[in-house]
Structures are given as structure tokens and as C-alpha cells.
Design an enzyme around this catalytic site. Structure first.
Site, PDB file in Angstrom:
ATOM      1  N   CYS A   1       0.863  -1.174   0.000  1.00 23.48           N
ATOM      2  CA  CYS A   1       0.000   0.000   0.000  1.00 23.48           C
ATOM      3  C   CYS A   1       0.903   1.229   0.000  1.00 23.48           C
ATOM      4  O   CYS A   1       2.076   1.147   0.318  1.00 23.48           O
ATOM      5  CB  CYS A   1      -0.881   0.010   1.243  1.00 23.48           C
ATOM      6  SG  CYS A   1      -1.850  -1.495   1.409  1.00 23.48           S
TER       7      CYS A   1
ATOM      8  N   ARG B   1       1.706   1.666  -5.906  1.00 23.56           N
ATOM      9  CA  ARG B   1       1.898   0.654  -4.867  1.00 23.56           C
ATOM     10  C   ARG B   1       0.632  -0.157  -4.588  1.00 23.56           C
ATOM     11  O   ARG B   1       0.691  -1.205  -3.934  1.00 23.56           O
ATOM     12  CB  ARG B   1       2.350   1.328  -3.563  1.00 23.56           C
ATOM     13  CG  ARG B   1       3.677   2.037  -3.688  1.00 23.56           C
ATOM     14  CD  ARG B   1       4.044   2.687  -2.380  1.00 23.56           C
ATOM     15  NE  ARG B   1       4.254   1.689  -1.342  1.00 23.56           N
ATOM     16  CZ  ARG B   1       5.397   1.090  -1.109  1.00 23.56           C
ATOM     17  NH1 ARG B   1       6.450   1.384  -1.824  1.00 23.56           N
ATOM     18  NH2 ARG B   1       5.515   0.190  -0.150  1.00 23.56           N
TER      19      ARG B   1
ATOM     20  N   TRP C   1      -3.672  -1.946  -1.575  1.00 27.20           N
ATOM     21  CA  TRP C   1      -3.657  -3.202  -2.322  1.00 27.20           C
ATOM     22  C   TRP C   1      -4.146  -4.252  -1.325  1.00 27.20           C
ATOM     23  O   TRP C   1      -3.470  -4.555  -0.350  1.00 27.20           O
ATOM     24  CB  TRP C   1      -2.243  -3.518  -2.810  1.00 27.20           C
ATOM     25  CG  TRP C   1      -2.166  -4.726  -3.678  1.00 27.20           C
ATOM     26  CD1 TRP C   1      -2.382  -4.778  -5.024  1.00 27.20           C
ATOM     27  CD2 TRP C   1      -1.821  -6.061  -3.280  1.00 27.20           C
ATOM     28  NE1 TRP C   1      -2.205  -6.058  -5.480  1.00 27.20           N
ATOM     29  CE2 TRP C   1      -1.862  -6.864  -4.444  1.00 27.20           C
ATOM     30  CE3 TRP C   1      -1.490  -6.665  -2.064  1.00 27.20           C
ATOM     31  CZ2 TRP C   1      -1.584  -8.234  -4.432  1.00 27.20           C
ATOM     32  CZ3 TRP C   1      -1.215  -8.021  -2.047  1.00 27.20           C
ATOM     33  CH2 TRP C   1      -1.259  -8.794  -3.217  1.00 27.20           C
TER      34      TRP C   1
ATOM     35  N   ASN D   1       0.356  -0.390   6.030  1.00 23.98           N
ATOM     36  CA  ASN D   1       0.874  -1.145   4.887  1.00 23.98           C
ATOM     37  C   ASN D   1       1.514  -2.404   5.454  1.00 23.98           C
ATOM     38  O   ASN D   1       2.350  -2.308   6.346  1.00 23.98           O
ATOM     39  CB  ASN D   1       1.929  -0.287   4.165  1.00 23.98           C
ATOM     40  CG  ASN D   1       2.691  -1.078   3.118  1.00 23.98           C
ATOM     41  OD1 ASN D   1       2.156  -2.004   2.526  1.00 23.98           O
ATOM     42  ND2 ASN D   1       3.941  -0.707   2.889  1.00 23.98           N
ATOM     43  N   GLY D   2       1.125  -3.575   4.948  1.00 18.72           N
ATOM     44  CA  GLY D   2       1.722  -4.823   5.433  1.00 18.72           C
ATOM     45  C   GLY D   2       0.652  -5.795   5.901  1.00 18.72           C
ATOM     46  O   GLY D   2      -0.524  -5.665   5.545  1.00 18.72           O
TER      47      GLY D   2
ATOM     48  N   GLU E   1      11.034 -12.803 -20.096  1.00 19.96           N
ATOM     49  CA  GLU E   1      10.607 -11.434 -19.793  1.00 19.96           C
ATOM     50  C   GLU E   1       9.524 -10.975 -20.779  1.00 19.96           C
ATOM     51  O   GLU E   1       8.544 -10.327 -20.388  1.00 19.96           O
ATOM     52  CB  GLU E   1      11.833 -10.503 -19.814  1.00 19.96           C
ATOM     53  CG  GLU E   1      11.548  -9.019 -19.710  1.00 19.96           C
ATOM     54  CD  GLU E   1      10.892  -8.574 -18.407  1.00 19.96           C
ATOM     55  OE1 GLU E   1      10.630  -9.415 -17.528  1.00 19.96           O
ATOM     56  OE2 GLU E   1      10.603  -7.374 -18.290  1.00 19.96           O
TER      57      GLU E   1
ATOM     58  N   LYS F   1       5.832  -9.789 -19.539  1.00 23.17           N
ATOM     59  CA  LYS F   1       5.269  -8.472 -19.866  1.00 23.17           C
ATOM     60  C   LYS F   1       3.886  -8.631 -20.497  1.00 23.17           C
ATOM     61  O   LYS F   1       2.950  -7.910 -20.185  1.00 23.17           O
ATOM     62  CB  LYS F   1       6.176  -7.699 -20.837  1.00 23.17           C
ATOM     63  CG  LYS F   1       7.436  -7.168 -20.245  1.00 23.17           C
ATOM     64  CD  LYS F   1       7.281  -5.877 -19.463  1.00 23.17           C
ATOM     65  CE  LYS F   1       7.297  -6.076 -17.985  1.00 23.17           C
ATOM     66  NZ  LYS F   1       8.496  -6.321 -17.297  1.00 23.17           N
TER      67      LYS F   1
ATOM     68  N   GLU G   1       1.204  -9.795 -17.881  1.00 23.30           N
ATOM     69  CA  GLU G   1       0.776  -8.822 -16.874  1.00 23.30           C
ATOM     70  C   GLU G   1       0.086  -7.608 -17.477  1.00 23.30           C
ATOM     71  O   GLU G   1      -0.760  -6.997 -16.844  1.00 23.30           O
ATOM     72  CB  GLU G   1       1.926  -8.412 -15.951  1.00 23.30           C
ATOM     73  CG  GLU G   1       2.992  -7.585 -16.582  1.00 23.30           C
ATOM     74  CD  GLU G   1       4.076  -7.176 -15.587  1.00 23.30           C
ATOM     75  OE1 GLU G   1       3.769  -6.885 -14.434  1.00 23.30           O
ATOM     76  OE2 GLU G   1       5.260  -7.149 -15.999  1.00 23.30           O
TER      77      GLU G   1
ATOM     78  N   HIS H   1      11.336 -31.030 -26.446  1.00 28.65           N
ATOM     79  CA  HIS H   1      11.104 -31.864 -25.262  1.00 28.65           C
ATOM     80  C   HIS H   1       9.691 -31.693 -24.721  1.00 28.65           C
ATOM     81  O   HIS H   1       9.422 -32.055 -23.578  1.00 28.65           O
ATOM     82  CB  HIS H   1      12.157 -31.549 -24.200  1.00 28.65           C
ATOM     83  CG  HIS H   1      13.545 -31.765 -24.704  1.00 28.65           C
ATOM     84  ND1 HIS H   1      14.101 -33.018 -24.820  1.00 28.65           N
ATOM     85  CD2 HIS H   1      14.465 -30.905 -25.193  1.00 28.65           C
ATOM     86  CE1 HIS H   1      15.321 -32.909 -25.335  1.00 28.65           C
ATOM     87  NE2 HIS H   1      15.560 -31.634 -25.573  1.00 28.65           N
TER      88      HIS H   1
ATOM     89  N   LYS I   1       3.088  -2.393  -7.555  1.00 24.82           N
ATOM     90  CA  LYS I   1       4.487  -2.293  -7.953  1.00 24.82           C
ATOM     91  C   LYS I   1       5.436  -2.895  -6.931  1.00 24.82           C
ATOM     92  O   LYS I   1       6.401  -3.539  -7.274  1.00 24.82           O
ATOM     93  CB  LYS I   1       4.833  -0.816  -8.162  1.00 24.82           C
ATOM     94  CG  LYS I   1       6.265  -0.599  -8.570  1.00 24.82           C
ATOM     95  CD  LYS I   1       6.346  -0.054  -9.964  1.00 24.82           C
ATOM     96  CE  LYS I   1       7.747  -0.055 -10.505  1.00 24.82           C
ATOM     97  NZ  LYS I   1       7.912  -1.017 -11.581  1.00 24.82           N
TER      98      LYS I   1
END
Ligand code: F6R
Length: 616
Positions: free
Chosen positions: A2, A27, A76, A102-103, A485, A489, A492, A508, A611
Site C-alpha cells: 500500500c 503501490r 492493495w 501497509n503490510g 521477460e 510483460k 501482466e 522436449h 508495484k
């Protein structure tokens, strides 16, 4: 995850809080709220589910009074869904105090039972409200906010940054942190608190990172820091190295678009001052003497997500240059498998935010086991660098878009500098070879600039493919992490199924996924080098093409061998193999961003993400 901001001073605190929250929204962005206290001790709060804009609109319709003390939060969700009721602030002491968090408070259920048994009631499903109600009870007992706050945080377990205000003490904001970030902004006749400096950099560049298990109380004229027992703690301030404008969109349609375009600068700034007369100079590593670096037997890189792919790229370079084994591990796996570590193991963590909880815990674990630790980090004053033996900062500037772009190329740059430094100290590269590699590295910004010139072509591809449901990415050697990567990208940002594979692994199993029309990006290595994997990758392309895949090759300028087999070719400038990732990743970032935009999605704030992942 947050965002938290606090203010005491002459200004209308609501303006400071909303400006800070706008900068911290990366955040977390599923709800937001503020509490404002005026000089007479009148307190007002507002909170709304949804992005910050929803709260801003609400405040326009129903403005709060002018108050010089306030706290603000962007959330968040962890405990309790993203609803108005679960949004912060939460109230205690019968509405006289407001608290944001936050947490995760791990012992919240036992505390809640204790408080329920005493007759307290709760309105939300959050762990945060437990802290607010507990603070209210402690305030009733102690009669002052600082003591009550100390007594409260001492009861909490888990990870938390907390800020609180009480209407009986206008002009004071108290804060505390454990395993979660909190930074103080020092002003003239005003002071600030924030999850990071972006919260207040518009007003002051003088900042203090609050240490682990410390409490801070700010008034307009004073900042007092203590430990959880109330003992005063000395603190040192630092200057924020970037301007408020760096954290603004500045005319770009999204932060991500701006940050993608800033990649030449991110690499150049990370190199700046560190290549002197053809040699690598990293003053931050002074604590690591040459003898110690020569004595290292093994390097373990720990990181998550995109940062871990930067580590994977660097593994190839460091092993090749410094002839030392490098393993790369996801932080959250590392600390739960009893890794073998000793004083000869160097643990290198990579984190843009410097706050990723999984990486922080892994660094702490490594130190407990006796390993030496270096942090590669983009955020000044963040927790991971402070928990490490040394830090090599990447100078990418603030990265606001949730998807990491410029931090990634800056991380590879910093790791390459470190690899070349190690190679010199260990005598594994001669002067001429070192100079050649450094020349390649310093040429990267200009080459990225050239790749950015291909953006229009990549955008067109993305717009044609807006209905695509699945995309594969293939690469070998350093192209393999770039494939991973590219897939990350796309997942997300565009919410499309995407997988990255080592091209050699295709036969394989994954080749069974190939069906007519399936888009496959292939990172093609340069053909110009001894032992180049180019022929092998071209064979891989032929194999998937024969099965109907639509191949988009990322290949160097002049590579004609891919033309007969690729449906589309995106060109990158010539570079030696180890430097290709810094170029090849750029079209993949742009592709994901453009596809997201073509689908009408929020490029900067993709769903379900935040983030800075400060919870495990
Ligand atoms: C993806 C992305 C994430 C981060 C990861 C680590 O675009 O941004 O995968 O790379 O969460 O974050 P930091 O680098 O802050 O530790």
C-alpha cells in the site's frame, strides 16, 4: 504494497496527501482514503473503493475542511476485499483517532478476539482495524498518542508501516515500521512521511529512512525517532537524487511509455561515473576488498519476476568474464529450501523497489547464514540495501508503471559493471578484453535509442494481433531470459496467455503447443560470432514454421538468414552476444504495452498487481 503519506505543516494537508497518493498509487490502487485534523482538533475522513480518482471525485463533491495535519492511504487488498468499508483509514477510540497501514499483521485474529472479549466492535474485515482499535484502547489507558502508539506496535507481529493521528493531539502524526518501508521528508516548518520519497519530493529533497522497529513522531517543527522501547535513535538524512518532475508523466500517454523511452538514459546514468579511464570504478564496493572478492567461490543471485530475469542474463556474463559459478534463484524459493551458504558465498539481491518482502527476507536469511550480501537497487533509502553489506544503485530514476522496464536494463547494466569489476580483480580478463567489453556497454544507450526507432513497426504488429489469445517466446543463451521477460510483460499487461521457453527445450514438449497461426517471438542471436547459436535458433524457427507458427524474429540488422523463415522481423543494432539482451527486450516491452493499449487496458496499473510487493 500500500502507499502511505503523512503531513504536518501550514499547507492544506489534503492537497499534500492527494498529491503524494497520486505518486504512490503504483503501490496499490484498489481503494484510497484520507484523514485530516485541523488545529482545533476536528477530524474528518473520506475513503472509497476504486482508484484514487474515485476518492478525488468524492472530495470534489464533498470537500473536507482545511487541516494542517493528515494521513492518506492507497490500498492493495490483503485482508478483506477492496470495499469502501475495508479502505483505510480505520478508526479507533470511538472515532477520535485514524490509522493507516501497509503490510500484514500476522497476529491480528488473537488480538481481535482479545478486543472483542473486552466489548470492542469492528466494522471491517481488515487486520488494520484491529491495530486502530488496539491503539484506541491504549490511548484511553496512556492518555498520550506517542505512548499509546508504542504500546500498540509492541503487540503487533508481522510486517507493518503504520501512521496515526488523534483529534486530541492536532499537529502530530506518529508512524512506525517493521519489515515495511517508511521515509521522513524534512521540510521548513513542515514535515512529511511516506512509503517512499515520491510521496513528498515535490516539497523537499531532504529525507531520512526510518530503520527497522523504529517509531517516528512528526510535528511541523520537530522529528523524533525512537525504538519500540522509546529510546531515542540518531538519524541521518540523505538528498533525493531526482526531481519531482521525474515522477510525472510529462506529456506521455502513460508512465510505461515514458519509462520505455527513458531506457537509454537509465543505462547511461547507471554507468555514469563508474567507468573511469577505461576501468570500472564502484566506490560503493569499497567495503569489499580485492582479497575478499578473489576469495568468493560462488555467487547466488536472488530476486523475483523481472529482476530475476536480469539476474539470469547476468549469470552468463559473470560466469564468462569472472569464471565464478553463479546461480539465480527466486527469493521466495531460496529461503525455504535450506540453501548451502557460507562466508565464501556472495549473495547478490536485485530489486527495483528495494522493498520486495520475499527478497528482503532472503537477504536477511543469507546474512544469518554467514554469507556476504550486495544489493542492486533502484530506490534510495529502501530496506533491502540497508539490510545488505553494500549496495550498487541503478540510476534508472523513479519507475512508476507497475511493469518494470527501465529498471530491468539498468539492473543488467549494474550487474555487468560488477561482473567486469570482479573479472579485473580476479585477473580473468585482460586489459584489452575489459576495455572492449566496457566499450560495448557504453555504446548500449545509443543502440537502445535506435531500437526505439522501431517502435512504430512493433505497435502495428500489436494492433494486428489485438485478438490473439496465446503467444510464445523463444530464446537461447542470454536470449532465454529475454523470452521469459517478453512473456511476463505480455501476461501482466495484456492478460494474454504467454510462455517463454529456451528454444532448445521445444522438442522436449512445448512444440506440441504449436498450431497454425500461433504467434511466436524468437530472439535470434547474432550470426557473426564463433560458437554462435544462430544456426540452431534458425533450425528451431524452421521446426515451428513447418507446423504453422507465425514467427516474429528479433534479429540483428543485416541478418538475412532469418528472412525466409520469419513472417516479421524486428531489427536490433549489431552487438556482441552478451549485450543483445539489452536491445532485444525493448521490442518485447513495446509489443506488450501496445497490445494492452489496443485492448483498452490500463497499461500503468494492470489488474491485481502492485508495484512493490511488500507482503509474502
Ligand atoms: C514485472 C515486475 C515484477 C518485479 C518483481 C520484483 O514487470 O515488475 O515482476 O520485477 O515484483 O520487484 P522488485 O524489483 O521491486 O523487487
Amino acid at each position: 504494497m500500500c502507499g502511505i503519506v503523512g503531513y504536518v505543516g501550514e499547507r492544506n494537508s489534503l492537497d499534500v496527501l492527494m498529491g503524494g497518493l497520486r505518486r504512490l498509487e503504483y503501490r496499490g490502487y484498489d481503494s484510497a482514503g484520507v484523514a485530516v485534523v485541523d488545529d482545533d482538533g476536528a477530524m474528518e475522513t473520506a475513503k472509497r473503493a476504486g482508484k484514487l480518482k474515485v476518492l478525488a471525485d468524492e472530495l470534489e463533491r464533498n470537500p473536507l475542511h482545511h487541516g494542517g495535519t493528515g494521513i492518506g492511504h492507497t490500498r492493495w487488498a490483503t485482508h478483506g476485499g477492496p470495499t469502501d468499508r475495508n479502505a483505510h483509514p480505520h478508526l479507533g477510540d470511538e472515532g477520535r483517532l485514524a490509522l493507516i497501514h501497509n503490510g500484514i499483521i500476522e497476529n491480528f485474529s488473537e488480538l481481535k478476539e482479545e478486543l472483542l472479549a473486552e466489548g470492542h466492535s469492528f466494522e471491517s474485515e481488515t487486520d488494520t482495524e484491529v491495530a486502530a482499535v488496539l491503539l484506541g484502547r491504549e490511548y484511553r489507558a496512556a492518555g498520550d498518542l506517542r505512548t499509546a502508539f508504542r504500546n500498540t506496535v509492541s503487540r503487533l507481529e508481522g510486517a507493518f508501516t503504520l501512521l496515526a493521528v488523534h483529534r486530541s493531539e492536532p499537529g502530530v502524526v506518529v508512524g512506525a515500521r517493521r519489515n515495511s518501508p517508511l521515509v521522513i521528508g524534512l521540510g521548513e516548518g513542515e514535515n512529511f512521511l511516506g512509503s517512499d520519497v515520491a510521496a513528498f519530493v515535490e516539497y523537499t529533497k531532504s529525507a531520512v529512512a526510518v530503520g527497522q522497529d523504529q517509531i517516528v513522531a512528526i510535528t511541523a517543527d520537530e522529528v523524533v525517532v525512537t525504538d519500540f522501547a522509546g529510546e531515542p535513535v540518531e538519524f541521518e538524512s540523505f538528498e533525493v537524487a531526482w526531481d519531482a518532475s521525474a515522477a510525472e508523466k510529462g506529456g506521455w500517454s502513460s508512465f510505461m511509455r515514458k519509462e520505455v523511452s527513458e531506457q537509454p538514459e537509465a543505462v547511461a546514468n547507471t554507468l555514469r561515473g563508474r567507468v573511469v579511464d577505461g576501468a570500472v570504478v564502484i566506490p560503493e564496493l569499497e567495503g569489499f576488498g580485492d582479497d575478499e572478492l578473489r576469495g568468493i567461490r560462488r555467487i547466488t543471485v536472488i530476486a523475483c519476476g523481472t529482476a530475476s530475469y536480469a539476474g539470469m542474463v547476468a549469470k552468463y556474463a559473470i560466469e564468462q568474464w569472472a569464471r565464478i559459478p553463479v546461480e539465480v534463484e527466486l527469493s521466495h524459493e531460496f529461503r525455504y529450501r535450506e540453501p548451502v551458504l557460507d562466508a565464501d558465498t556472495l549473495v547478490v539481491s536485485i530489486s527495483q523497489s528495494g522493498e520486495t518482502m520475499d527478497t528482503l527476507m532472503a537477504v536477511k536469511y543469507a546474512r544469518e547464514q554467514g554469507a556476504r550480501t550486495i544489493s542492486i537497487c533502484n530506490t534510495q533509502g529502501a530496506t533491502i540495501p540497508r539490510e545488505s553489506d553494500a549496495v550498487v544503485y541503478t540510476h534508472a530514476g523513479p519507475e512508476v508503471a507497475v511493469a518494470s522496464t527501465k529498471a530491468f536494463v539498468a539492473q543488467i547494466t549494474a550487474l555487468y559493471l560488477f561482473g567486469l569489476h570482479l573479472a579485473r580483480v580476479r585477473g580473468t580478463l585482460g586489459e584489452a578484453e575489459l576495455a572492449a567489453q566496457l566499450a560495448e556497454l557504453t555504446a548500449v544507450p545509443e543502440k537502445i535509442e535506435q531500437v526505439l526507432g522501431e517502435a512504430g513497426k512493433v505497435a502495428q504488429l500489436a494492433h494486428w494481433m489485438a485478438d490473439t489469445r496465446s503467444v510464445l517466446f523463444l530464446g537461447r543463451h542470454v536470449g532465454y531470459p529475454i523470452a521469459l521477460e517478453g512473456a511476463l510483460k505480455l501476461k501482466e499487461l495484456a492478460y494474454i496467455h504467454a510462455e517463454g521457453f529456451a528454444a532448445g527445450e521445444l522438442k522436449h514438449g512445448p512444440i506440441a503447443l504449436i498450431e497454425p497461426g500461433l504467434p511466436v517471438f524468437v530472439v535470434v542471436p547474432s550470426p557473426r560470432h564463433d560458437r554462435s547459436l544462430h544456426p540452431k535458433v534458425v533450425s528451431n524457427i524452421q521446426e515451428i514454421r513447418a507446423r504453422g507458427a507465425r514467427v516474429i524474429a528479433i534479429a540483428e540488422a543485416g541478418d538475412a538468414a532469418v528472412l525466409p523463415f520469419a513472417d516479421e522481423v524486428v531489427r536490433i543494432p549489431l552487438a556482441s552476444p552478451l549485450f543483445e539482451p539489452l536491445l532485444a527486450v525493448v521490442p518485447l516491452q513495446i509489443f506488450a504495452m501496445e497490445l494492452s493499449q489496443a485492448k483498452g487496458l490500463d497499461v500503468d496499473q494492470p489488474r491485481n498487481l502492485a508495484k512493490s510487493v511488500t507482503v509474502e
